[in-house]
Design an enzyme around this catalytic site. Structure first.
Site, PDB file in Angstrom:
ATOM      1  N   VAL A 264       1.211  -1.490  -0.125  1.00  0.00           N
ATOM      2  CA  VAL A 264       0.226  -0.239   0.054  1.00  0.00           C
ATOM      3  C   VAL A 264       0.887   0.774   0.314  1.00  0.00           C
ATOM      4  CG1 VAL A 264      -2.018   1.197   1.470  1.00  0.00           C
ATOM      5  CG2 VAL A 264      -1.687  -1.382   1.583  1.00  0.00           C
TER       6      VAL A 264
ATOM      7  N   MET B 216       0.439   9.995   5.292  1.00  0.00           N
ATOM      8  CA  MET B 216      -0.159   8.980   6.739  1.00  0.00           C
ATOM      9  C   MET B 216      -1.109   9.056   7.586  1.00  0.00           C
ATOM     10  SD  MET B 216       1.504   5.664   6.433  1.00  0.00           S
ATOM     11  CE  MET B 216       3.020   5.023   5.544  1.00  0.00           C
TER      12      MET B 216
ATOM     13  N   THR C 215       2.330  -4.883   3.360  1.00  0.00           N
ATOM     14  CA  THR C 215       4.517  -3.164   3.759  1.00  0.00           C
ATOM     15  C   THR C 215       2.795  -1.933   3.240  1.00  0.00           C
ATOM     16  OG1 THR C 215       5.519  -4.336   2.648  1.00  0.00           O
ATOM     17  CG2 THR C 215       5.764  -2.066   2.468  1.00  0.00           C
ATOM     18  N   CYS C 216       3.304  -1.125   4.384  1.00  0.00           N
ATOM     19  CA  CYS C 216       2.335   0.382   3.838  1.00  0.00           C
ATOM     20  C   CYS C 216       2.920   1.227   4.308  1.00  0.00           C
ATOM     21  CB  CYS C 216       1.070   0.470   4.610  1.00  0.00           C
ATOM     22  SG  CYS C 216       0.049   2.097   4.464  1.00  0.00           S
ATOM     23  N   VAL C 217       3.735   2.292   3.276  1.00  0.00           N
ATOM     24  CA  VAL C 217       4.427   3.276   2.743  1.00  0.00           C
ATOM     25  C   VAL C 217       4.393   4.466   2.380  1.00  0.00           C
ATOM     26  CG1 VAL C 217       6.441   1.606   3.224  1.00  0.00           C
ATOM     27  CG2 VAL C 217       5.290   2.813   0.939  1.00  0.00           C
TER      28      VAL C 217
END
Length: 127
Positions: free
Chosen positions: A77, A82, A104-106
């Site tokens: 993602v 954020m 994974t979320c960045v």
């Protein structure tokens, strides 16, 4: 060997790529945004709506490959802010069941077409 690719009828590509490519045991799904929708409209600030459309496109590609969300093993993602994590995560939580895929979320500086969230998947074919 010819590359096997799957397309999404409800989405357009913002470049020269396939929505999903069969790699034998795995199927790789390209990142989707709400702005890739054939009926794209301004959804600025509507992270929940954008996330839902991402999954609509991705799940259509899964279906074209004869797969389901239960076959997804990895999710990436990308968010431009954020502060939108909770809104994205609320929708995300409705799309999978336990055991959940790895994720994974960045945060990224920007996404194509002005999108605020982009999601990509990797799915494994059942044995």
């Amino acid at each position: 060997m010819a590359r096997i690719a799957y397309e999404v009828k409800g989405a357009t590509a913002s470049g020269p790529y396939s929505a999903a490519v069969d790699a034998g045991e795995l199927v790789y799904l390209s990142g989707q945004t709400a702005m890739n929708s054939v009926s794209a409209k301004d959804m600025t600030g509507d992270i929940a709506g954008q996330t839902k459309l991402c999954f609509d496109h991705l799940f259509e590609a899964l279906e074209a490959a004869n797969l389901t969300p239960d076959d997804v093993v990895k999710v990436n993602v990308y968010l431009t802010d954020m502060n939108n994590f909770s809104a994205m995560n609320d929708v995300y939580a409705t799309k999978f069941s336990k055991p959940y895929p790895a994720r994974t979320c960045v945060a990224v500086l920007a996404l194509p077409l002005g999108a605020e969230v982009e999601i990509e998947l990797i799915a494994k074919k059942p044995n």
